[in-house]
Scaffold this motif. Structure first.
Motif: not given
Ligand code: FE2
Ligand code: FE2
Length: 185
Positions: A36-44, A115-118, A142-146
């Motif tokens: 979903y194009g969210v900052n991967v470093e912040q997510a981890r 709330m933000s995408r992150l 499944d929904v999370a993939e959509q």
């Protein structure tokens, strides 16, 4: 704070079972962030830290709520809710963390309107990481993939339904988050 520093801290802080859950949240959050194009470093980083205060003493957490002037309504609900905002404020005080990461830790249990995408990535990842086993978790995956937003709604629906089935009170912020994310037609 780097991811490796966070990992060392969490491995030392949490029991093995919760650390394994945390690694699952990191894995799922990384996947959803990339999707979903969210900052991967912040997510981890947020995923690694999200349950930092999970095993803190209950009275100590309640004290932090008062001392740090967090939402006092937290004290009237299930203690399970405390670890998210308490963990966020303690980590924010002790380490150099992006506000976006602190926010995702804070909102991971109750959610928050707007709330933000992150925040959404961490909220959903906590519910669907690979070690989670409960009826309906496959449908949530499944929904999370959509759609990330629909996954937030589905996660809230499952969580609110679970609370209704247990006949326990529901934190108003969770209802407000549900109302915010369910778009009127
Ligand atoms: Fe948590
Ligand atoms: Fe968690």
């Amino acid at each position: 704070m780097t991811y490796e520093q966070a990992r060392t801290l969490i491995e030392q802080t949490l029991p093995e079972k919760r650390f394994i859950h945390t690694l699952g949240v990191v894995e799922t959050a990384e996947h959803l962030a990339k999707t979903y194009g969210v900052n991967v470093e912040q997510a981890r980083l947020a995923a690694m830290l999200h349950d930092y205060a999970k095993y803190m003493d209950r009275d100590e957490m309640r004290q932090v709520v008062r001392a740090e002037q967090l939402d006092l309504a937290l004290l009237e609900f299930d203690d399970e809710l405390l670890h998210a905002p308490v963990g966020a404020v303690l980590l924010d005080r002790a380490y150099d963390l992006d506000a976006a990461v602190v926010s995702a830790i804070k909102n991971h249990t109750t959610g928050s309107p707007g709330m933000s995408r992150l925040d959404q990535v961490i909220f959903v990842s906590d519910a669907i990481e690979p070690n989670r086993r409960y009826p309906g978790v496959e449908a949530l995956r499944d929904v999370a993939e959509q759609s990330l937003e629909l996954a937030v709604v589905a996660t809230l629906r499952q969580s609110i339904q679970h609370l209704l089935n247990k006949s326990v009170r529901i934190f108003p912020l969770t209802i407000a988050t549900y109302n915010d994310f369910v778009k009127t037609p």
